[in-house]
Structures are given as structure tokens and as C-alpha cells.
Design an enzyme around this catalytic site. Sequence first.
Site: not given
Length: 413
Positions: A158, A225, A278, A302
Site C-alpha cells: 500500500y 512471511k 501460506d 488483503d
Amino acid sequence: MMFEYEKIRPPEEGEKIIYENNELIVPDNPIIPYIRGDGIGKDVVPAALKVLDAAASRIKKEVSWFEIFAGEDANRLYGKYLPEDTLNAIREFKITIKGPLTTPVGGGFRSLNVTIRQTLDLYANVRPVYYLEGVPSPVKNPEKVDLVIFRESTEDVYAGIEWRRGSDEALRLIDFVSDELGVKIREDSGIGIKPISEFATKRLVRLAIKYAIENDRKSVTLVHKGNIMKYTEGAFRDWGYEVAKEEFAEYTITEEELWNEYGGDAGNKIVIKDRIADNMFQQLLTRTAEYDVIALPNLNGDYISDAAAAMVGGLGIAPGSNVREGMGVFEPVHGSAPKYAGQNKVNPTAEILTGALMFEYMGWREASKLIKKAVRETIKQGVVTYDIHRHTGGNLTGTKEFAETVVEIMNTL
Ligand code: NAP
């Protein structure tokens, strides 16, 4: 804070919500700005305000609504899509509810919603996701979903920092990282920069933990992540744990402490955990009930928030908000669905539950609960708009009539 307004006037009745000493002070008759917005905003916002009025009166409060403008209405009135009057009213009155806004094509900015969030530094996109009985869902046990997602809104993708392949900036950066840092990047690459700061991470996680404490939630999960990007995503996790330890030590424990020191029983402590993004997607499906408050950087947030919303039935029912300490703009997740505009057809549930979220933020918890209960009961009784009706059948109703039924049912609760 007082502003001179060009084309709008705050109502004579009602008092301002103020933010003082880290506390939102809400009078019994607050002035709350609202934006109908574009497309189906004109259908769902008036319907939702009726429900909010009914719920407020049940707790002996009354909102003085103050109409302000953004999107096509604003363009007609002011010659611009997001006038200063609107931003100033949000600043002055602290809490605003809005409908969706169509992103004008070629307007020179990414989206009006993003502009509102960035101009006012509303850094946390907060979306509760829970199941309403009777809503069709693609999963077997949607009732296990009861999440509140805190997604960072100012950094990561963003921040929007990127340069086109072959541009002077991209080529200069490629040279710089090659010459100075010894990292090779292909010459034909577009370049984006993904900043994640300690400041922005900590204020987001702080808000999430505070929410968990105030609302008797059981855990806060940091999703990242960090196995691949250690200094951005991994740092998000580390800074998140740091906030918990440095500022909320008496309320929180880590998952490690839960097993090593508490024998698996957290009692009334909030467990801070982290999951790799994930893995989090599958955990959400396979171990749904283990997740509660979730804090994420922008891009992970998101994906997860839309995936979670899909699990409980999708856009027509998903409420949302953009907040920081002492200020919030409340809006449904869905867009302006122009093809349905003005047809009294779409589902106002997302906008109504957005109002319930706003009342919760204002401390009007009883009113918020009443709204949620009445919406649940309405759908359970089979009174539904077209989006649900096409899957389940039942008593097909319009936007306005759905809201009226919610009010009728609320009056029996
Ligand atoms: P959308 O307006 O959310 O609509 C997509 C589809 O979702 C609709 O066609 C409809 O599905 C369903 N839907 C959305 N709201 C619904 C409701 N209240 N009740 C029942 N069904 C509902 O997404 P979009 O078409 O991608 O975007 C349209 C405009 O909205 C764009 O200009 C976009 O930029 C803007 N937008 C604004 C916001 C915001 O203001 N926060 C958010 C997202 C998008 P069916 O056709 O299958 O019935």
C-alpha cells in the site's frame, strides 16, 4: 478542532465526540457524519441508518446524522470527488460511516477510499468476520469462524512505491543495488519497494492487542512471511512480540509459554502466536476455531480478509472499518456495484453490521449486540435479499424492507 465549512453545515442538535487523554468521549447525542457514496451506497446507507437509529434509541441515545459528500455527489456539488469539507468533517467529528465509492477512472489517484485512509492516517483496516446462520457458505463449519482482522494500511504494497521497467528510476536502482550492494537484478525488471517499519507495525499490533483485551478475545496471531523476507515480514513478527512483551506483559503470554509454563491452559491471558502466511490459509480452513484476533501486514491482510469473508458468505454481509486511536471511518467491504444502484435490491447487511461495529468502537456495546442479534434472527427466519435468496430460497425482500424487518425484530428482543 473547529473548521469553516464551504457547503455543508453540522446539525444544530447533538454534541461532538471528542478524543482526550487517549480516550474517546461519546455523548448521548453524538453528531456523526455519514457519506451515502456511489451506486448501491444510496440503497444501503439510508437502510442502515434506520436500523442504527432504532438500536440507539433502545439504549436511550440518539445520533444527529450529518450528511457529508464524497464521490459522484461531491463532484456535482464541489467539482471534486473528495472535498476538503469532507475530510475536515471526519477530522472534527471523529467517527464517520460511509457507503462504497466508485473509483473514478483517470482521477489521478488510486482510489478515494485509499486517499481517505492515507490523508487521515487511518492505519488499521479492521474487519470482523463471523457467521450468520442461514447465509450460504462454501465450508462445512462456517459457525467456527469468529475473527477480527487487523490489516496494516500504510506500508508494504500500500505504500505504492514502484517504478516501471526501463524507467530512469528503475535503472538507477538496479545499478545502485548491483554496484553498491552486490545484488543482481535483471535489467528488464519493474522495481517495487516494500517498507515495513517498527513504528507502523507496533502501532497496529498495539491496537490489535488492546482490542483483544477489551473484548475478551483469546489470542492474537501475527501472520507473516518471515521465513523468506526476514527484515520486513520477519521483523513484523518480532516487533509484534516485542509490543506484547513490553506493553502488555500482564495480559499476554506467548504460545511457547502456554505449553512450557501454563500446561496448555492460558486462563484469562491472551496468547500471542505467529503463523507463516501460506500455512495460515490452510489453518483458517482446517483449524478455524483456533484463530481469533489476527494482525497482518498489508498484502497478507488483503488476501486473508477476503478469504475469511468468503468462508462466511461473502461481500453482501462483510463489515469493515479504517481506524486509528480516536478516529474511525466505518464502511462495508463491498464496492458500489453500479449495476444494482437504485433498485432497492442489494443486501444492506454489510452496511448495517458496519454500523454495529461503529457502535462497538464508540462503546455502545449493547446497541451493537442488539443489531447483530436482530440481523441474525432476520436471516434465520428466511427474510433475505436476492444474493442469499438465489442459494437458499426463502422470503425474498428488498433492501429497505430487509432493514425494516431487522428493526421490527429488534423491537421484540
Ligand atoms: P462490488 O461493487 O463489491 O460488486 C461485486 C459484486 O458483489 C456485485 O456485482 C454483487 O454480486 C456482489 N455484491 C456487492 N455488494 C453487494 C451487496 N450489498 N449485496 C449483494 N451483493 C453484493 O465490486 P466491483 O464491481 O469490483 O466494484 C465496483 C466499484 O466499487 C469499483 O469502482 C470499485 O473501485 C469500488 N469499490 C469500492 C469499495 C469501497 O468503497 N470501500 C470497495 C470495493 C470496490 P452479483 O453480481 O453476483 O450479485
